[in-house]
Design a protein around this motif. Structure first.
Motif, PDB file in Angstrom:
ATOM      1  N   LEU A   1     -10.588  -2.692  17.763  1.00 17.66           N
ATOM      2  CA  LEU A   1     -10.931  -1.355  18.252  1.00 17.66           C
ATOM      3  C   LEU A   1      -9.730  -0.682  18.910  1.00 17.66           C
ATOM      4  CD1 LEU A   1     -14.456  -2.151  19.664  1.00 17.66           C
ATOM      5  CD2 LEU A   1     -13.907  -0.879  17.589  1.00 17.66           C
TER       6      LEU A   1
ATOM      7  N   LEU B   1      -4.176   9.954   8.507  1.00 14.07           N
ATOM      8  CA  LEU B   1      -2.826   9.405   8.402  1.00 14.07           C
ATOM      9  C   LEU B   1      -1.799  10.383   8.940  1.00 14.07           C
ATOM     10  CD1 LEU B   1      -2.775   7.748   4.889  1.00 14.07           C
ATOM     11  CD2 LEU B   1      -2.382   6.637   7.068  1.00 14.07           C
TER      12      LEU B   1
ATOM     13  N   ILE C   1       0.818  -1.204   0.000  1.00 13.16           N
ATOM     14  CA  ILE C   1       0.000   0.000   0.000  1.00 13.16           C
ATOM     15  C   ILE C   1       0.862   1.269   0.000  1.00 13.16           C
ATOM     16  CG2 ILE C   1      -1.813   1.214   1.241  1.00 13.16           C
ATOM     17  CD1 ILE C   1      -2.772  -1.374   0.248  1.00 13.16           C
TER      18      ILE C   1
ATOM     19  N   VAL D   1       4.794   8.141   3.181  1.00 15.73           N
ATOM     20  CA  VAL D   1       5.781   8.348   4.241  1.00 15.73           C
ATOM     21  C   VAL D   1       5.145   8.307   5.623  1.00 15.73           C
ATOM     22  CG1 VAL D   1       7.374   9.695   2.847  1.00 15.73           C
ATOM     23  CG2 VAL D   1       5.590  10.851   4.145  1.00 15.73           C
ATOM     24  N   THR D   2       3.808   8.507   5.679  1.00 18.74           N
ATOM     25  CA  THR D   2       3.183   8.508   6.994  1.00 18.74           C
ATOM     26  C   THR D   2       3.049   7.097   7.555  1.00 18.74           C
ATOM     27  OG1 THR D   2       1.031   8.398   5.966  1.00 18.74           O
ATOM     28  CG2 THR D   2       1.835  10.573   6.539  1.00 18.74           C
ATOM     29  N   ILE D   3       3.265   6.089   6.722  1.00 18.29           N
ATOM     30  CA  ILE D   3       3.151   4.715   7.202  1.00 18.29           C
ATOM     31  C   ILE D   3       4.536   4.128   7.374  1.00 18.29           C
ATOM     32  CG2 ILE D   3       2.256   2.428   6.688  1.00 18.29           C
ATOM     33  CD1 ILE D   3       0.042   3.758   5.129  1.00 18.29           C
TER      34      ILE D   3
ATOM     35  N   GLU E   1     -12.509  -8.472  18.225  1.00 20.92           N
ATOM     36  CA  GLU E   1     -13.122  -7.147  18.152  1.00 20.92           C
ATOM     37  C   GLU E   1     -12.389  -6.156  19.037  1.00 20.92           C
ATOM     38  OE1 GLU E   1     -17.475  -7.317  17.711  1.00 20.92           O
ATOM     39  OE2 GLU E   1     -17.427  -5.737  19.221  1.00 20.92           O
TER      40      GLU E   1
ATOM     41  N   LYS F   1      -2.821   3.376  -8.354  1.00 23.05           N
ATOM     42  CA  LYS F   1      -2.495   4.382  -7.352  1.00 23.05           C
ATOM     43  C   LYS F   1      -3.732   4.616  -6.476  1.00 23.05           C
ATOM     44  CE  LYS F   1      -0.040   8.778  -7.293  1.00 23.05           C
ATOM     45  NZ  LYS F   1      -0.264   8.986  -5.959  1.00 23.05           N
ATOM     46  N   ILE F   2      -3.492   4.792  -5.190  1.00 23.43           N
ATOM     47  CA  ILE F   2      -4.622   4.943  -4.277  1.00 23.43           C
ATOM     48  C   ILE F   2      -5.006   6.413  -4.162  1.00 23.43           C
ATOM     49  CG2 ILE F   2      -5.371   4.645  -1.894  1.00 23.43           C
ATOM     50  CD1 ILE F   2      -3.407   2.300  -1.748  1.00 23.43           C
TER      51      ILE F   2
ATOM     52  N   TYR G   1       1.046  10.530  12.560  1.00 23.83           N
ATOM     53  CA  TYR G   1       2.407  10.605  12.018  1.00 23.83           C
ATOM     54  C   TYR G   1       3.159  11.799  12.596  1.00 23.83           C
ATOM     55  CZ  TYR G   1       5.788  11.699   8.254  1.00 23.83           C
ATOM     56  OH  TYR G   1       6.891  12.016   7.526  1.00 23.83           O
TER      57      TYR G   1
ATOM     58  N   ARG H   1       1.872   2.599  -3.267  1.00 21.11           N
ATOM     59  CA  ARG H   1       0.803   3.066  -4.150  1.00 21.11           C
ATOM     60  C   ARG H   1       0.201   4.379  -3.690  1.00 21.11           C
ATOM     61  NH1 ARG H   1      -2.815  -1.956  -3.882  1.00 21.11           N
ATOM     62  NH2 ARG H   1      -4.352  -0.579  -4.786  1.00 21.11           N
ATOM     63  N   MET H   2       0.616   4.831  -2.519  1.00 18.98           N
ATOM     64  CA  MET H   2       0.011   6.057  -2.000  1.00 18.98           C
ATOM     65  C   MET H   2       0.770   7.311  -2.378  1.00 18.98           C
ATOM     66  SD  MET H   2      -1.582   4.986   1.626  1.00 18.98           S
ATOM     67  CE  MET H   2      -0.753   6.320   2.320  1.00 18.98           C
ATOM     68  N   GLY H   3       1.919   7.162  -3.046  1.00 14.34           N
ATOM     69  CA  GLY H   3       2.692   8.334  -3.390  1.00 14.34           C
ATOM     70  C   GLY H   3       3.305   8.945  -2.147  1.00 14.34           C
ATOM     71  N   LEU H   4       3.282  10.262  -2.085  1.00 13.11           N
ATOM     72  CA  LEU H   4       3.984  10.961  -1.012  1.00 13.11           C
ATOM     73  C   LEU H   4       3.386  10.662   0.358  1.00 13.11           C
ATOM     74  CD1 LEU H   4       6.370  12.649  -0.730  1.00 13.11           C
ATOM     75  CD2 LEU H   4       4.988  14.692  -1.014  1.00 13.11           C
ATOM     76  N   LEU H   5       2.075  10.434   0.402  1.00 10.81           N
ATOM     77  CA  LEU H   5       1.449  10.156   1.696  1.00 10.81           C
ATOM     78  C   LEU H   5       1.965   8.856   2.301  1.00 10.81           C
ATOM     79  CD1 LEU H   5      -2.284  11.182   1.544  1.00 10.81           C
ATOM     80  CD2 LEU H   5      -0.585  11.870   3.200  1.00 10.81           C
TER      81      LEU H   5
ATOM     82  N   MET I   1      10.407  10.475  -5.134  1.00 13.04           N
ATOM     83  CA  MET I   1       9.527  11.472  -4.542  1.00 13.04           C
ATOM     84  C   MET I   1       9.709  11.525  -3.023  1.00 13.04           C
ATOM     85  SD  MET I   1       5.645  12.190  -5.545  1.00 13.04           S
ATOM     86  CE  MET I   1       5.005  10.621  -5.088  1.00 13.04           C
TER      87      MET I   1
ATOM     88  N   THR J   1      -9.304   3.161  11.115  1.00 12.45           N
ATOM     89  CA  THR J   1      -8.734   4.341  10.462  1.00 12.45           C
ATOM     90  C   THR J   1      -7.629   3.873   9.522  1.00 12.45           C
ATOM     91  OG1 THR J   1      -7.405   4.573  12.441  1.00 12.45           O
ATOM     92  CG2 THR J   1      -9.211   6.112  12.186  1.00 12.45           C
ATOM     93  N   PRO J   2      -7.348   4.651   8.464  1.00  8.73           N
ATOM     94  CA  PRO J   2      -6.388   4.162   7.468  1.00  8.73           C
ATOM     95  C   PRO J   2      -4.972   4.059   8.023  1.00  8.73           C
ATOM     96  CG  PRO J   2      -7.060   6.410   6.997  1.00  8.73           C
ATOM     97  CD  PRO J   2      -7.954   5.916   8.071  1.00  8.73           C
ATOM     98  N   GLY J   3      -4.220   3.113   7.481  1.00 13.64           N
ATOM     99  CA  GLY J   3      -2.790   3.052   7.735  1.00 13.64           C
ATOM    100  C   GLY J   3      -2.378   2.344   9.003  1.00 13.64           C
TER     101      GLY J   3
END
Lengths: 118, 573
Positions: free
Chosen positions: A85, B49, A49, A58-60, A81, B38-39, B53, A52-56, B358, A91-93
């Motif tokens: 939770l 996110l 993932i 880096v947050t993962i 469960e 691409k997402i 972070y 495929r997220m590009g610059l974002l 990038m 939430t993503p990531g």
């Protein structure tokens, strides 16, 4: 070696949870509070993932913590469960988790425990 | 269980979706149909996110800066009874330090470190060893420029009194570029020698002796010259300044990569030693530079030149001097050469491409941005509060013009308060240093638990605390720095001879690890402020004492362990 025997545990499930590093503690606490007896944590590297997220991406964190917990079928949904939770997997990531049925489990089971349920 | 938790858990709705619906299906005539797309992110999920972070990264810095700042402020207000001056700009400055460091560190790990790793892995395959060593040497200069703490040295140059310490003034004001270059050259040579050591598997002990001999000789020379004495504190402090968060990881990752490529990287100790050398050679380099300057200009010329300069400077105080612009320019100037050099090596010499352009570009932008923000914070935050507390500190035991009703305490109690303050400052700031925690873990693994992590951390922290306390005592009582450094280094050398290679590596490296980007400017500023207030010749020297004391402390600890284990072994046999 006569007199040794193996006791199998049936009706057991395995919960595997792959998380970003640093999130494991919370999830482990939640699992233990719901009756999970023990956990194995290993470190791993994730991929897919992020790229495929590009610059974002880096947050993962690339580094992951993998928690594996064997649970009884009765408690499985509850623990699953609670972990979901506690880890904030809605939430993503954050991570991914799954549960598999286990054919059989064997470990040391104290005599006293066996007598109690017999 | 709290009711809100109960509600949250009972309100969970369940739904099952087949994963079959989500995975890509093969499409006739479209070979790309199965390839990952691409997402696309919505603004909200991007925020989800980015939130954690940035939170985690800023929290790390808050944990490092806030306790120290609170300690200084509380001490100043409660014990010294001196209100905080310019509180607003101070708070903004401290915030800038935290944000700047967080941004810079993230940039370092996403931008600069991948560069170092790729170069370290590929360079030995594509270039001869000579070229490798040259590149490492130049890199040493580059990382020194990029080191956040090195800016602190330059920033405090103006506070030196030209009459009392002409050469120190000259070096810090008119020779700053050569000074940083020389420090960088020292780090460069250290990096080369450290890498040669990795590859050949040399012992660290003879290298320490060889590096210390010329340092000691030149120090003696400077000590005998009354005009050069004041330079010693600066020279010895430079060693501590250089081994910061940029130099250590970058040089290490390069060195380890090269040692691995040469097939010699398996020793558990291969990562150690560079830090030690990188803190010894700059001392030598600065000493050489100051001796050189002393042949070039006489003290009288310096004083005359500075007087004309200061009379000129008072006329034109432009917007340039009042705004943080100059700090921002300095920040760009610090990082850019390093980035350009790394790019040159990667693209021109290695002809390689970056795996994730990038992200690397993002990291480099962050590191430049972070450096600029940190530089602003350095001047208005850390430097300001350090200077303030340092200047107010003597109010505990002597009358000061700026503080009413001083001295607050009888002289003896005042001294105890000041030195106790310095001790606690050193102890706390060292324990908070994340690099020390990492070193402690490594050491615990290396010695199979004989040297516990907590034991190392406490001996280093006590060492630094004693060092800073000694440094403050030096300023208050006008002691001679050399009279303190020489015996300590002599003890260090004797213990080095007696200790095993492992402990020597760990002990000498522990000194460099403790002097991070928050501690260094704070202690430097405090020392200079205190030096001004008690009208000492110069306020340097605290950091150098804070580097040798932990070395001695860890070596002592190592010898004790060695001894007890040895006696245990003989008992058992």
């Amino acid at each position: 070696m006569a007199g040794r025997n193996v006791t199998y545990l049936s009706e057991a499930n395995l919960i595997t949870c792959v998380l970003q590093t640093g999130l494991a503690e919370n999830v482990l606490d939640a699992a233990k509070n719901c009756g999970a007896q023990g956990a194995t944590i290993s470190y791993a590297r994730g991929t897919g993932i992020r790229e495929r997220m590009g610059l974002l991406g880096v947050t993962i964190d690339e580094q992951k913590e993998v928690i594996r917990i064997i649970v009884s079928e009765e408690q499985a949904d509850r623990v699953f469960e609670a972990m979901y939770l506690a880890g904030g997997l809605d939430t993503p990531g954050k991570g991914i988790m799954f549960m598999t049925k286990l054919e059989r489990v064997a470990t040391y089971i104290p005599e006293s425990v066996l007598k109690e349920i017999a | 269980m709290r009711y809100s938790q109960y509600l949250a858990q009972t309100n969970v709705r369940h739904k099952t979706v087949s994963y079959n619906l989500l995975t890509p299906k093969p499409v006739e005539g479209d070979p790309d149909a199965l390839k990952p797309k691409k997402i696309e992110m919505t603004l909200k999920s991007a925020g989800n996110l980015l939130g954690p972070y940035s939170y985690v990264r800023i929290m790390d810095q808050i944990k490092a800066v806030v306790p120290l700042a609170v300690y200084l402020i509380l001490f100043q207000v409660l014990v010294l009874r001196q209100p905080i001056d310019q509180a607003v700009s101070l708070c903004i400055g401290l915030a800038a330090v935290m944000v700047g460091l967080a941004v810079f560190m993230e940039g370092l790990s996403t931008g600069l470190m991948p560069f170092g790793k790729i170069i370290g892995d590929n360079l030995p395959k594509k270039a001869s060893m000579t070229v490798v060593y040259i590149i490492i040497g130049i890199l040493g200069v580059g990382v020194t420029f990029a080191e956040p703490a090195i800016g602190a040295l330059q920033a405090f140059g103006a506070s030196v009194d030209v009459r009392k310490a002409p050469y120190l003034f000259e070096l810090l004001n008119n020779w700053t570029l050569p000074l940083v270059l020389m420090v960088g050259a020292g780090v460069g040579i250290a990096a080369i020698l450290g890498t040669v050591r990795f590859v050949k598997g040399w012992s660290l002990k003879p290298m320490i002796y060889c590096a210390l001999t010329p340092v000691a000789l030149l120090s003696f020379y400077a000590w005998s010259d009354p005009n050069l004495v004041s330079i010693l504190g600066l020279a010895w402090d430079c060693g501590a300044v250089t081994t910061g968060p940029v130099t250590v990881p970058l040089v290490l990752s390069l060195g380890i990569g090269i040692a691995n490529a040469a097939g010699k990287g398996n020793s558990s100790l291969s990562g150690f030693g560079v830090v030690t050398l990188a803190s010894l050679f700059p001392i030598l380099a600065v000493l050489i530079l100051s001796v050189f300057v002393s042949f070039q200009v006489s003290p009288e010329q310096i004083i005359a030149a500075s007087q004309t300069a200061s009379s000129n400077a008072q006329v034109e105080l432009t917007a340039w001097d009042k705004t943080p612009l100059v700090e921002i320019v300095l920040g760009v100037r610090a990082i850019l050469p390093l980035v350009l050099f790394l790019m040159f090596v990667l693209f021109v010499i290695l002809k390689a491409t970056l795996p994730n352009r990038m992200v690397t570009f993002y990291g480099l932008t962050l590191s430049i941005l972070g450096m600029c923000i940190f530089n602003v914070g350095l001047t208005y935050g850390l430097g300001a509060i350090g200077t303030q507390t340092g200047e107010a500190l003597p109010a505990a035991f002597m009358p000061l013009d700026i503080v009413e009703h001083s001295p607050h305490y009888p002289e003896l109690i005042g001294f105890v308060i000041c030195i106790g303050f310095a001790f606690l400052l050193g102890f706390g700031s060292t324990l908070a240093e994340p690099a020390l925690n990492a070193l402690g873990l490594t050491v615990q693994e290396l010695t199979n638990g004989a040297f516990k992590k907590s034991m190392l951390m406490y001996s280093v922290a006590i060492g630094v605390a004693v060092g800073i306390a000694l440094g403050v005592a030096k300023l208050i009582f006008h002691l001679d720095l050399m009279m303190m450094l020489l015996p300590l280094y002599a003890i260090g050398i004797i213990m080095t001879v007696l200790s095993t290679e492992e402990f020597v590596n760990v002990a000498w490296d522990s000194a460099g690890v403790t002097t991070g980007p928050v501690t260094v400017p704070l202690v430097l500023a405090m020392g200079l402020g205190l030096g001004n207030a008690v009208s000492a010749v110069e306020g340097f020297g605290i950091l150098s004492l804070a580097s040798i004391c932990p070395i001695v402390a860890v070596l002592t600890m190592g010898l004790v362990i060695q001894f007890t284990q040895g006696s245990k072994a003989t008992n058992e046999s």
